[in-house]
Design a protein around this motif. Structure first.
Motif, PDB file in Angstrom:
ATOM      1  N   ARG A  90      27.401  18.611  46.134  1.00 53.88           N
ATOM      2  CA  ARG A  90      28.372  18.982  45.051  1.00 53.88           C
ATOM      3  C   ARG A  90      27.952  19.662  43.794  1.00 53.88           C
ATOM      4  NH1 ARG A  90      34.581  17.464  44.836  1.00 53.88           N
ATOM      5  NH2 ARG A  90      34.719  19.026  43.792  1.00 53.88           N
ATOM      6  N   PHE A  91      27.137  18.529  43.332  1.00 50.36           N
ATOM      7  CA  PHE A  91      26.228  18.583  42.536  1.00 50.36           C
ATOM      8  C   PHE A  91      25.025  19.057  42.506  1.00 50.36           C
ATOM      9  CE2 PHE A  91      28.853  14.307  41.629  1.00 50.36           C
ATOM     10  CZ  PHE A  91      29.050  14.776  39.675  1.00 50.36           C
ATOM     11  N   ARG A  92      24.690  19.136  43.579  1.00 49.07           N
ATOM     12  CA  ARG A  92      23.424  19.164  43.443  1.00 49.07           C
ATOM     13  C   ARG A  92      23.275  21.646  43.791  1.00 49.07           C
ATOM     14  NH1 ARG A  92      21.897  15.474  47.241  1.00 49.07           N
ATOM     15  NH2 ARG A  92      20.591  14.662  46.705  1.00 49.07           N
ATOM     16  N   ARG A  93      24.225  21.930  43.959  1.00 48.92           N
ATOM     17  CA  ARG A  93      24.828  22.910  43.955  1.00 48.92           C
ATOM     18  C   ARG A  93      25.102  23.462  42.895  1.00 48.92           C
ATOM     19  NH1 ARG A  93      29.336  22.462  47.101  1.00 48.92           N
ATOM     20  NH2 ARG A  93      28.129  22.864  49.267  1.00 48.92           N
ATOM     21  N   ALA A  94      25.614  22.771  42.062  1.00 46.14           N
ATOM     22  CA  ALA A  94      26.334  23.145  40.857  1.00 46.14           C
ATOM     23  C   ALA A  94      25.017  23.190  40.197  1.00 46.14           C
ATOM     24  CB  ALA A  94      27.361  22.247  39.807  1.00 46.14           C
ATOM     25  N   LEU A  95      24.378  22.141  40.029  1.00 42.31           N
ATOM     26  CA  LEU A  95      22.587  21.827  38.769  1.00 42.31           C
ATOM     27  C   LEU A  95      21.714  23.878  39.573  1.00 42.31           C
ATOM     28  CD1 LEU A  95      22.937  18.616  39.628  1.00 42.31           C
ATOM     29  CD2 LEU A  95      22.425  19.826  37.267  1.00 42.31           C
ATOM     30  N   THR A  96      22.167  24.200  40.402  1.00 43.69           N
ATOM     31  CA  THR A  96      21.498  25.076  41.612  1.00 43.69           C
ATOM     32  C   THR A  96      21.579  26.381  40.894  1.00 43.69           C
ATOM     33  OG1 THR A  96      19.987  23.665  43.000  1.00 43.69           O
ATOM     34  CG2 THR A  96      20.328  26.533  42.922  1.00 43.69           C
ATOM     35  N   ARG A  97      23.114  26.930  40.402  1.00 43.15           N
ATOM     36  CA  ARG A  97      23.987  27.778  39.364  1.00 43.15           C
ATOM     37  C   ARG A  97      23.296  28.119  38.560  1.00 43.15           C
ATOM     38  NH1 ARG A  97      28.310  26.514  42.208  1.00 43.15           N
ATOM     39  NH2 ARG A  97      28.986  25.660  40.754  1.00 43.15           N
ATOM     40  N   ILE A  98      22.966  26.574  37.462  1.00 44.53           N
ATOM     41  CA  ILE A  98      23.469  26.698  36.099  1.00 44.53           C
ATOM     42  C   ILE A  98      22.286  26.139  36.303  1.00 44.53           C
ATOM     43  CG2 ILE A  98      26.295  25.956  36.184  1.00 44.53           C
ATOM     44  CD1 ILE A  98      24.381  23.419  34.981  1.00 44.53           C
ATOM     45  N   ALA A  99      21.179  26.303  36.719  1.00 51.93           N
ATOM     46  CA  ALA A  99      19.440  25.903  36.001  1.00 51.93           C
ATOM     47  C   ALA A  99      19.475  27.404  35.054  1.00 51.93           C
ATOM     48  CB  ALA A  99      19.038  26.216  37.770  1.00 51.93           C
ATOM     49  N   HIS A 100      18.726  27.018  34.298  1.00 47.37           N
ATOM     50  CA  HIS A 100      18.156  27.802  33.195  1.00 47.37           C
ATOM     51  C   HIS A 100      19.105  29.245  32.663  1.00 47.37           C
ATOM     52  CE1 HIS A 100      14.778  26.026  34.700  1.00 47.37           C
ATOM     53  NE2 HIS A 100      14.901  26.499  36.336  1.00 47.37           N
TER      54      HIS A 100
END
Length: 271
Positions: free
Chosen positions: A120-130
């Motif tokens: 879940r963290f990786r999914r969220a990090l991908t979504r909000i990157a940049h």
């Protein structure tokens, strides 16, 4: 991620501010955090890095935290300290902020719990990157015609005060109908304004969330909030957002407030 029990008040606990994705440990030197008992530091969990601090369990028991919730100044101090750490790291790396007072019984428990939610963290990090979060509030003027309310409540009375003038009842009902019609038109216009602004900004944003508009403000504020929304916008599109909002202000005549850029708290999901 929900708040976790710290166990006995005599032990230390691991306070987790955020989880980020970096090649190495981010520089967190100089950040005060929420306690003087230990420095803000990094805790590796797989390919992710948690930003943590060791705190005294006695300061975060249920009883201590409930007391803190009743002290507005103290609660604000903790919230600001938490946000300072999160925003400092988020300025350099994609970062998922965790809720205020997320605690575990030591580093090992924290690492295990965070690793369990790593997908879940990786999914969220991908979504909000940049990306950054921007808030937009739209206000429409009340535009109430002078005398609307008073005119709707009066009936015509002859100068000698002997009773209502002929046709006064019919005129009173007509005024009431007109007043209600104007109010309904204003409501429809406000909804159209909110939808139009939201649609234009949403086309530029990656994601959006509409929130409940705030109630009436101060008595001398002759505006009504018709849109309260937040948008996830790519970092290199901030100038486009400024131009879009300027055009919307000119085209609609509405008062539009923009806030940000913020850490994208609203778009990391339930963590």
């Amino acid at each position: 991620m929900t708040e976790c029990s710290t166990g006995t008040s005599e032990t230390n606990a691991t306070y987790v501010f955020a989880v980020c994705h970096t090649e190495g440990n981010p520089d967190v030197d100089g950040l005060a955090g929420v306690s003087r008992d230990g420095p803000v530091r990094c805790l590796r969990t797989g390919s992710l890095t948690a930003i943590v601090q060791t705190v005294r369990g006695a300061d975060f028991t249920d009883e201590a935290w409930q007391t803190r919730l009743t002290d507005e100044a103290e609660l604000e101090r903790y919230a600001r300290a938490h946000h300072e750490v999160v925003s400092s790291v988020a300025a350099r790396f994609p970062t998922v902020p965790l809720p205020l007072a997320t605690l575990y019984n030591g580093d090992e428990r924290a690492a295990l719990a965070l690793a369990h939610e790593s997908t879940r963290f990786r999914r969220a990090l991908t979504r909000i990157a940049h990306h950054a979060e921007w808030g937009i509030k739209v206000y429409a003027p009340l535009s109430r015609s002078a005398g609307d309310d008073s005119a709707g409540e009066r009936t015509a009375v002859p100068a000698d005060g002997t009773g209502p003038a002929p046709g006064a009842g019919r005129a009173y009902l007509e005024r009431k109908r007109n007043l209600q019609s104007r109010r309904e038109r204003r409501q429809v216009d406000s909804l159209r304004l909110a939808d139009a602004v939201d649609a234009d900004v949403s086309r530029l944003a990656t994601e959006s969330r509409r929130l409940r508009p705030h109630g009436d403000g101060a008595r001398d504020d002759h505006r009504v909030q018709v849109l309260n929304a937040t948008y996830l916008v790519e970092g290199d599109r901030a100038a486009e957002l400024d131009l879009l909002v300027a055009g919307l202000r000119e085209r609609t005549g509405a008062h539009i407030e923009v806030s940000g850029p913020w850490v994208p708290y609203s778009f990391v999901g339930e963590v």
